[in-house]
Enzyme design. Structure first.
Site, mmCIF file in Angstrom:
data_model
loop_
_atom_site.group_PDB
_atom_site.id
_atom_site.type_symbol
_atom_site.label_atom_id
_atom_site.label_comp_id
_atom_site.label_asym_id
_atom_site.label_seq_id
_atom_site.Cartn_x
_atom_site.Cartn_y
_atom_site.Cartn_z
ATOM 1 C CG ASN A 123 -1.840 -1.209 1.231
ATOM 2 O OD1 ASN A 123 -2.109 -1.799 0.189
ATOM 3 N ND2 ASN A 123 -2.318 -1.585 2.401
ATOM 4 C CB VAL A 124 1.106 4.108 -2.042
ATOM 5 C CG1 VAL A 124 1.914 3.114 -2.881
ATOM 6 C CG2 VAL A 124 -0.285 4.322 -2.666
ATOM 7 C CG HIS A 140 4.031 -1.273 -4.744
ATOM 8 N ND1 HIS A 140 2.911 -2.054 -4.544
ATOM 9 C CD2 HIS A 140 4.919 -2.067 -5.408
ATOM 10 C CE1 HIS A 140 3.120 -3.264 -5.071
ATOM 11 N NE2 HIS A 140 4.323 -3.290 -5.596
ATOM 12 C CB CYS A 148 12.885 16.301 -8.845
ATOM 13 S SG CYS A 148 13.443 16.827 -10.480
ATOM 14 C CB CYS A 151 17.797 17.141 -9.390
ATOM 15 S SG CYS A 151 16.502 17.852 -8.340
ATOM 16 C CB CYS A 202 16.813 20.799 -11.442
ATOM 17 S SG CYS A 202 15.681 19.388 -11.632
#
Length: 291
Positions: A123-124, A140, A148, A151, A202
């Site tokens: 699960n997230v 996960h 990002c 970077c 960036c």
């Protein structure tokens, strides 16, 4: 704070109460385990009000023709990212407020007692973290973190919400239903004018720190989990049909090591033909009965 309210069963498939014989069998399984390896899936969080994908009748696939974002599409297409983040922006306030249920708390307590050797969640939603689990791998990733792609700079998802608000002061959208990963359903017309920030360092593409469909879990994380499994003497799968290979591979490894495997899930799983024990109950109803 952890919600003590009654479970939210909106997204939980119908099932019978736990059978006393099954409770005894799971109790015996857990009592015989000294270093228990636990893997959880979306079925452990449905009682916290978070829908899953595959549950019969109530999962996203059963209720809609919607499908989750694919990794390649997110990376390749600015409009796909705009659609994802607009939906995520609207859904975030509700999704981030979900609280652990009794099943999460039981597993935390087993860890404190030294019974649970390692927990791997597919699960997230960060609910195991909110419950206080520490010996844990988020297989996960987690929607509460953003990074990002160029970077690697990281930020909290809650911080990104402030950037969204600043970029879209007059943008408003009414949601049509909630999806499993914290987003909501919006029309293309609603999404069209939504502004998505770039990386503050960036100018690169920002992505939630989760493994999207079509992406793979890092080799380092897989190796780490295999090591924790090698140290364990049994495996419990809670709330997962194990249809996704990234989790299923660890059940195959447990079978190869001849570890006893118990499965607690409403509905069939890929493990049913080789599990030592299969229980068809709600995680939040059965796990608290185990001492």
């Amino acid at each position: 704070s952890v919600s003590r309210a009654s479970p939210n069963l909106t997204f939980v498939p119908a099932c019978l109460p736990p059978d006393p014989v099954e409770v005894e069998e799971l109790q015996r399984f857990v009592s015989n385990s000294k270093r228990l390896f636990v893997m959880t899936g979306a079925g452990i969080s449905t009682e916290s009000g978070i829908p899953d994908y595959r549950s019969e009748g109530v999962g996203l696939y059963a209720r809609t023709d919607r499908r989750p974002v694919q990794h390649a599409e997110f990376v390749r297409s600015a409009s796909a990212r705009q659609r994802y983040w607009a939906r995520n922006f609207v859904g975030w306030p509700q999704f981030s407020c979900h609280q652990p249920n009794k099943a999460h708390l039981v597993l935390r307590d087993w860890e404190k007692l030294g019974k649970l050797h390692w927990l791997v969640t597919q699960n997230v939603d960060a609910l195991h973290t909110k419950a206080g689990s520490q010996r844990m791998t988020e297989l996960h990733g987690c929607t509460h973190r953003v990074f990002c792609l160029a970077c690697g700079d990281q930020m909290l998802r809650s911080e990104l919400q402030e950037h969204f608000e600043a970029l879209n002061p007059t943008w408003k959208a009414e949601a049509f239903g909630v999806a499993p990963d914290g987003d909501v359903f919006l029309t293309d017309e609603q999404v069209r004018n939504f502004q998505v920030p770039a990386c503050r360092k960036c100018g690169g593409i920002l992505k939630p720190d989760v493994t999207f469909f079509g992406d793979t879990v890092s080799q380092e994380k897989v190796a780490f989990v295999h090591q924790r499994l090698a140290e364990s003497d049994s495996m419990l799968v809670a709330g997962s049909s194990m249809q996704v290979y990234s989790g299923y591979r660890f059940a195959l490894a447990a079978r190869e090591k001849k570890l006893p495997i118990a499965v607690l899930n409403i509905g069939p799983t890929r493990l049913d033909h080789f599990a030592s024990l299969k229980l068809n109950s709600r995680c939040g109803e059965l796990l608290p009965l185990i001492v």
